[in-house]
Design an enzyme around this catalytic site. Structure first.
Site, PDB file in Angstrom:
ATOM      1  N   ASN A 193       0.850  -1.204   0.000  1.00  0.00           N
ATOM      2  CA  ASN A 193       0.000   0.000   0.000  1.00  0.00           C
ATOM      3  C   ASN A 193       0.881   1.248   0.000  1.00  0.00           C
ATOM      4  O   ASN A 193       2.103   1.140  -0.051  1.00  0.00           O
ATOM      5  CB  ASN A 193      -0.953  -0.011   1.200  1.00  0.00           C
ATOM      6  CG  ASN A 193      -0.191  -0.077   2.506  1.00  0.00           C
ATOM      7  OD1 ASN A 193       0.536   0.847   2.858  1.00  0.00           O
ATOM      8  ND2 ASN A 193      -0.311  -1.199   3.217  1.00  0.00           N
ATOM      9  N   VAL A 241      -2.270  -5.468  16.237  1.00  0.00           N
ATOM     10  CA  VAL A 241      -2.677  -4.594  17.345  1.00  0.00           C
ATOM     11  C   VAL A 241      -3.650  -5.324  18.279  1.00  0.00           C
ATOM     12  O   VAL A 241      -3.565  -5.204  19.509  1.00  0.00           O
ATOM     13  CB  VAL A 241      -3.238  -3.244  16.830  1.00  0.00           C
ATOM     14  CG1 VAL A 241      -4.615  -3.378  16.218  1.00  0.00           C
ATOM     15  CG2 VAL A 241      -3.242  -2.203  17.923  1.00  0.00           C
ATOM     16  N   PRO A 257      -2.297 -12.172  10.671  1.00  0.00           N
ATOM     17  CA  PRO A 257      -2.629 -11.947  12.086  1.00  0.00           C
ATOM     18  C   PRO A 257      -2.907 -10.463  12.327  1.00  0.00           C
ATOM     19  O   PRO A 257      -2.293  -9.603  11.682  1.00  0.00           O
ATOM     20  CB  PRO A 257      -1.348 -12.380  12.821  1.00  0.00           C
ATOM     21  CG  PRO A 257      -0.272 -12.365  11.790  1.00  0.00           C
ATOM     22  CD  PRO A 257      -0.919 -12.617  10.465  1.00  0.00           C
ATOM     23  N   ASP A 258      -3.855 -10.171  13.204  1.00  0.00           N
ATOM     24  CA  ASP A 258      -4.136  -8.777  13.569  1.00  0.00           C
ATOM     25  C   ASP A 258      -3.176  -8.405  14.705  1.00  0.00           C
ATOM     26  O   ASP A 258      -3.355  -8.821  15.860  1.00  0.00           O
ATOM     27  CB  ASP A 258      -5.597  -8.635  14.004  1.00  0.00           C
ATOM     28  CG  ASP A 258      -5.980  -7.176  14.152  1.00  0.00           C
ATOM     29  OD1 ASP A 258      -5.158  -6.383  14.693  1.00  0.00           O
ATOM     30  OD2 ASP A 258      -7.077  -6.799  13.711  1.00  0.00           O
TER      31      ASP A 258
HETATM   32  O1  PMT Z   1       2.750   6.141   6.582  1.00  0.00           O
HETATM   33  P1  PMT Z   1       2.133   7.446   6.109  1.00  0.00           P
HETATM   34  O2  PMT Z   1       2.306   7.654   4.624  1.00  0.00           O
HETATM   35  O3  PMT Z   1       2.600   8.615   6.935  1.00  0.00           O
HETATM   36  O4  PMT Z   1       0.553   7.344   6.319  1.00  0.00           O
HETATM   37  C1  PMT Z   1       0.032   7.268   7.605  1.00  0.00           C
HETATM   38  C2  PMT Z   1      -1.153   6.279   7.676  1.00  0.00           C
HETATM   39  C3  PMT Z   1      -2.291   6.758   6.793  1.00  0.00           C
HETATM   40  C4  PMT Z   1      -0.686   4.881   7.217  1.00  0.00           C
HETATM   41  C5  PMT Z   1      -1.583   6.216   9.193  1.00  0.00           C
HETATM   42  O5  PMT Z   1      -1.980   7.487   9.602  1.00  0.00           O
HETATM   43  C6  PMT Z   1      -2.723   5.232   9.400  1.00  0.00           C
HETATM   44  O6  PMT Z   1      -3.886   5.553   9.263  1.00  0.00           O
HETATM   45  N1  PMT Z   1      -2.368   3.963   9.769  1.00  0.00           N
HETATM   46  C7  PMT Z   1      -3.290   2.848   9.904  1.00  0.00           C
HETATM   47  C8  PMT Z   1      -3.423   2.164   8.553  1.00  0.00           C
HETATM   48  C9  PMT Z   1      -4.324   0.941   8.607  1.00  0.00           C
HETATM   49  O7  PMT Z   1      -3.917  -0.093   8.168  1.00  0.00           O
HETATM   50  O8  PMT Z   1      -5.480   1.103   9.183  1.00  0.00           O
HETATM   51  P2  PMT Z   1      -6.615  -0.056   9.351  1.00  0.00           P
HETATM   52  O9  PMT Z   1      -7.861   0.685   9.644  1.00  0.00           O
HETATM   53  O10 PMT Z   1      -6.588  -0.975   8.181  1.00  0.00           O
HETATM   54  O11 PMT Z   1      -6.130  -0.874  10.611  1.00  0.00           O
HETATM   55  C10 PMT Z   1      -6.606  -0.601  11.932  1.00  0.00           C
HETATM   56  C11 PMT Z   1      -5.501  -0.796  12.941  1.00  0.00           C
HETATM   57  O12 PMT Z   1      -5.145  -2.175  13.002  1.00  0.00           O
HETATM   58  C12 PMT Z   1      -4.212  -0.048  12.646  1.00  0.00           C
HETATM   59  O13 PMT Z   1      -3.703   0.403  13.871  1.00  0.00           O
HETATM   60  C13 PMT Z   1      -3.304  -1.098  12.028  1.00  0.00           C
HETATM   61  O14 PMT Z   1      -1.925  -0.836  12.293  1.00  0.00           O
HETATM   62  C14 PMT Z   1      -3.767  -2.346  12.782  1.00  0.00           C
HETATM   63  N2  PMT Z   1      -3.602  -3.601  12.058  1.00  0.00           N
HETATM   64  C15 PMT Z   1      -4.301  -3.827  10.917  1.00  0.00           C
HETATM   65  C16 PMT Z   1      -4.208  -5.058  10.305  1.00  0.00           C
HETATM   66  C17 PMT Z   1      -3.372  -6.052  10.869  1.00  0.00           C
HETATM   67  N3  PMT Z   1      -3.246  -7.244  10.297  1.00  0.00           N
HETATM   68  N4  PMT Z   1      -2.692  -5.791  11.987  1.00  0.00           N
HETATM   69  C18 PMT Z   1      -2.793  -4.589  12.597  1.00  0.00           C
HETATM   70  O15 PMT Z   1      -2.155  -4.358  13.625  1.00  0.00           O
END
Ligand code: PMT
Length: 406
Positions: free
Chosen positions: A210, A312, A309-310
């Site tokens: 991404n 967080v 795996p998730d």
């Molecule tokens: O890196 P930059 O270009 O500065 O951009 C910053 C950003 C947009 C990446 C950042 O601000 C941001 O929003 N990060 C979260 C991106 C994301 O994957 O969001 P999500 O809504 O898909 O995931 C939710 C949360 O679960 C996040 O904290 C993610 O890190 C976590 N996650 C998701 C999937 C996974 N398998 N494991 C995780 O830990």
């Protein structure tokens, strides 16, 4: 002093004889890789030319509040938002008086009213002017409003007098500016931050990924380190240097990130998941480059993806868990999806990031978010990622205080 690297300092220069030292100040700040933009008052141009300060800062010097050309390039509100720190050196008695009373009749005073960044003044004036009751009263008002005073120093003055009112030396101003980026909010705490994208291999040359640049996560690592924490940054592949004093572990895939997190999570007080982790990976990774199959009568290539795996959620599920902060990158119904993730993943806090808007989110220098936690909904307006990161760290510290006092 590395704390100053990549910081944005808006240097205000007002009309005193010490304005000649501003040139050297800019050089010293540039030596520390500070991005400097200069705003000059009318009076200061009697002492030093905008051209000199433009050449030294490498940026156009802003002078007028009502200059359409300058406003079209970087308007006064943008400048106010751009700054991580406003440093006025030299600051005359007249400037202090105007700032203390909320005047906004020129660019510099207007910026000072409009900015959220810390404001520091390096007063420079005749000793009698500094001692004067009006100046001292203005100083007290400014300090009460949170303005920091760098000096003045004492000694022989350009006018021949001896006493307080000398602008501090350039090295002292650089040192004090650097100290402004260090708070002690997280002293003694261990913080882990994930940043950047993950890459999920399809074959030896291709992957699914991404647009995350890592800028937000690296800014958080720097802000946590500046706040005194010992920081481990688990980073996907990005083109950024790790901040000074931050321990970086580099990974590629989501599973590598998961393993690196759990190998280092022990004794962590705060975990911030900023990485854009791939939710799915290809089920099979081809040993060799996948070739076009020309014998088939269709053009599709079918991939089977399996869930990663998730990370967080797995940290939030630990028996002895740190304070867990997630991000939610959403393109619609941002707050309700973020609230749902906060609950489902059992997080302590979530940072809702609308990634459908131009100029913020993925791979941009700025961001704007809304932070959700129990009894908290706070919107942080668009600003640089480093400035936003510092605000987020403050909110995390505030919420941790609430959690431990419950
Ligand atoms: O890196 P930059 O270009 O500065 O951009 C910053 C950003 C947009 C990446 C950042 O601000 C941001 O929003 N990060 C979260 C991106 C994301 O994957 O969001 P999500 O809504 O898909 O995931 C939710 C949360 O679960 C996040 O904290 C993610 O890190 C976590 N996650 C998701 C999937 C996974 N398998 N494991 C995780 O830990």
């Amino acid at each position: 002093m590395q704390r100053l690297a990549n910081k944005r300092i808006l240097l205000g220069v007002t009309g005193g004889v010490a304005a000649y030292k501003s040139a050297e100040l800019i050089r010293r700040l540039r030596d520390q890789n500070v991005d400097v933009r200069v705003v000059m008052t009318k009076g200061s141009q009697q002492f030093i030319t905008p051209l000199t300060l433009q050449a030294l800062s490498g940026n156009p010097v802003s002078i007028d509040l009502l200059d359409p050309a300058a406003e079209a390039a970087m308007g006064h509100i943008e400048l106010a938002r751009w700054a991580d720190l406003v440093l006025v050196a030299p600051a005359t008695a007249n400037f202090m008086a105007r700032l203390a009373h909320g005047h906004a009749e020129d660019l510099l005073t207007t910026l000072c009213l409009a900015t959220d960044a810390p404001i520091c003044l390096a007063p420079a004036m005749n000793q009698a002017m500094w001692r004067d009751a009006s100046t001292q009263a203005n100083r007290d008002v400014l300090v009460k409003k949170g303005v920091k005073m760098f000096g003045p120093g004492s000694g022989s003055q350009a006018c021949g007098d001896i006493g307080p009112g000398r602008m501090l030396e350039v090295d002292e101003l650089v040192e004090l500016s650097s100290a402004m980026f260090e708070s002690q909010l997280l002293t003694g705490k261990r913080v882990m931050i994930t940043a950047g994208p993950t890459r999920e291999a399809l074959d030896p040359v291709r992957y699914i990924s991404n647009h995350s640049s890592g800028k937000m996560g690296y800014a958080l690592a720097e802000a946590a380190s500046e706040a005194g924490a010992s920081v481990t940054l688990i980073s996907g592949p990005v083109h950024l240097q790790p901040p000074e004093r931050v321990d970086r572990v580099s990974v590629n895939s989501a599973r590598e990130m998961h393993d690196a997190v759990h190998e280092n999570i022990q004794d962590c007080d705060v975990f911030i998941a900023c990485a854009a982790v791939a939710d799915y990976r290809p089920m099979d990774v081809s040993e060799h480059k996948i070739k076009k199959d020309t014998t088939l009568d269709h053009d599709e290539l079918h991939l089977i993806l399996v869930r990663n795996p998730d990370i967080v959620a797995s940290v939030a599920a630990l028996q002895s868990k740190p304070f867990v902060v997630g991000f939610a990158a959403e393109t619609q119904d941002v707050l309700s999806y973020a609230a749902e993730k906060l609950e489902r993943k059992r997080l302590d806090m979530i940072v809702a990031n609308n990634v459908s808007l131009d100029g913020i989110g993925f791979n941009s220098d700025e961001n704007a978010v809304t932070v959700l936690a129990t009894n908290l909904e706070e919107t942080l307006d668009q600003t640089s990622k480093p400035a936003l990161a510092r605000k987020l760290i403050e909110l995390v510290v505030g919420q941790m205080g609430l959690r431990t006092s419950e």
